[in-house]
Motif scaffolding. Structure first.
Motif, short mmCIF file in Angstrom:
data_model
loop_
_atom_site.label_atom_id
_atom_site.label_comp_id
_atom_site.label_asym_id
_atom_site.label_seq_id
_atom_site.Cartn_x
_atom_site.Cartn_y
_atom_site.Cartn_z
N UNK A 1 0.81 -1.21 0.00
CA UNK A 1 0.00 0.00 0.00
C UNK A 1 0.84 1.26 0.00
N UNK A 2 2.17 1.10 0.11
CA UNK A 2 3.06 2.25 0.17
C UNK A 2 4.37 1.91 -0.53
N UNK A 3 4.99 2.94 -1.08
CA UNK A 3 6.25 2.78 -1.80
C UNK A 3 7.20 3.89 -1.39
N UNK A 4 8.47 3.70 -1.73
CA UNK A 4 9.46 4.76 -1.60
C UNK A 4 10.35 4.74 -2.83
N UNK A 5 10.98 5.85 -3.11
CA UNK A 5 11.85 5.98 -4.28
C UNK A 5 13.10 6.73 -3.83
N UNK A 6 14.25 6.27 -4.23
CA UNK A 6 15.46 6.99 -3.83
C UNK A 6 15.45 8.40 -4.40
N UNK A 7 15.38 8.51 -5.71
CA UNK A 7 15.39 9.81 -6.38
C UNK A 7 14.30 9.81 -7.45
N UNK A 8 13.18 10.50 -7.22
CA UNK A 8 12.06 10.45 -8.14
C UNK A 8 12.13 11.43 -9.30
N UNK A 9 13.21 12.18 -9.38
CA UNK A 9 13.22 13.38 -10.23
C UNK A 9 13.31 13.09 -11.72
N UNK A 10 13.48 11.82 -12.09
CA UNK A 10 13.48 11.48 -13.52
C UNK A 10 12.06 11.50 -14.09
N UNK A 11 11.06 11.50 -13.22
CA UNK A 11 9.66 11.58 -13.66
C UNK A 11 9.06 12.90 -13.21
N UNK A 12 8.25 13.53 -14.03
CA UNK A 12 7.57 14.76 -13.60
C UNK A 12 6.70 14.49 -12.38
N UNK A 13 6.62 15.46 -11.51
CA UNK A 13 5.89 15.25 -10.26
C UNK A 13 4.42 14.92 -10.50
N UNK A 14 3.81 15.53 -11.51
CA UNK A 14 2.40 15.26 -11.76
C UNK A 14 2.19 13.83 -12.27
N UNK A 15 3.16 13.29 -13.01
CA UNK A 15 3.05 11.90 -13.44
C UNK A 15 3.11 10.97 -12.23
N UNK A 16 4.00 11.24 -11.30
CA UNK A 16 4.09 10.41 -10.10
C UNK A 16 2.80 10.51 -9.30
N UNK A 17 2.27 11.73 -9.16
CA UNK A 17 1.01 11.91 -8.44
C UNK A 17 -0.10 11.07 -9.08
#
Length: 260
Positions: free
Chosen positions: A30-46
């Motif tokens: 139900x939960x995840x973490x990512x070391x560095x998410x910045x390769x994806x646009x924030x709205x895509x991750x949202x």
């Protein structure tokens, strides 16, 4: 209480990052973490989080070239402005993704004669980050990394984390405690957690010495997870290991311990 997250930077790497969210959900997380998410646009991750009804628990402030052998950002005196810019980038992502904690990697000092200067800079930058993320209600954590995998790492023991906390004394600053790294350093992780869980904002784990899934090394996960489950710890426990085969085949531990 045990609440598990899965680190999408190390697990489900058979898939592109954008497809790992669905894989995590399909396998029961139900939960995840990512070391560095910045390769994806924030709205895509949202959008990916919303589509799978997932919570993003943790990600890191950018660490420059740390993973490529460099010194990182958080302790380098000449990179103070770059570190503050990286915190600004993380704040922009955090405002939309609403993680529970943000991690700062202390980094290396490759010139031993400058260690004191680097330690001072690290404490100043940790205080800066802790204050910045407090405004969003997000805990700031920092972690010790073993000096075998990363020679020269500024913070490589539990005691050095405690020393930094005592020096900085910011109410929004906590330890991220990584079982693999501290086990690799030969530390009594079980005893440390029993005594200091109130100062821990996030826990990560992998077996040791190979950094594989539970059952591939020497860590006593029965005892470890029992300590956490029967404590007052309210944070998350992150699977941050390197699967020895495909990720799905490495998840037997989750079926065993997720019900604690």
């Amino acid at each position: 209480m045990l609440r598990f997250t899965v680190n999408l930077s190390l697990l489900f790497t058979e898939l592109p990052l954008s497809e790992r969210f669905q894989a995590a959900k399909q396998h029961g997380f139900d939960a995840v973490e990512i070391q560095f998410p910045y390769s994806l646009p924030v709205e895509q991750i949202r959008d990916l989080l919303d589509q799978q009804d997932l919570q993003l628990v943790l990600f890191n402030v950018d660490a420059d070239t740390l993973l490529q052998g460099g010194e990182g950002l958080a302790a380098v005196p000449e990179k103070r402005d770059q570190f503050k810019a990286a915190v600004g980038q993380t704040l922009a992502y955090a405002e939309r993704l609403k993680p529970s904690v943000i991690n700062v990697l202390p980094g290396r000092c490759l010139d031993p004669q400058r260690l004191g200067e680097y330690q001072t800079t690290l404490c100043e930058n940790l205080a800066y980050a802790a204050a910045a993320f407090a405004d969003l209600g997000i805990k700031t954590v920092f972690e010790a990394v073993n000096s075998y995998d990363m020679p020269g790492f500024i913070v490589d023991t539990s005691q050095k984390m405690l020393d930094a906390l005592k020096q900085i004394q910011h109410p929004n600053l906590f330890m991220q405690y990584d079982i693999y790294h501290m086990s690799r350093m030969g530390e009594d992780y079980a005893g440390f957690l029993r005594q200091h869980l109130d100062k821990v904002g996030h826990i990560q784990f992998a077996d040791c010495p190979g950094r594989g899934q539970p059952g591939t090394g020497d860590v006593d996960f029965d005892s470890l997870f029992d300590i956490i489950a029967t404590s007052d710890y309210q944070g998350w426990v992150g699977a941050e290991y390197r699967p020895t085969a495909d990720t799905a085949a490495s998840l037997a531990w989750f079926k065993t311990y997720a019900v604690k």
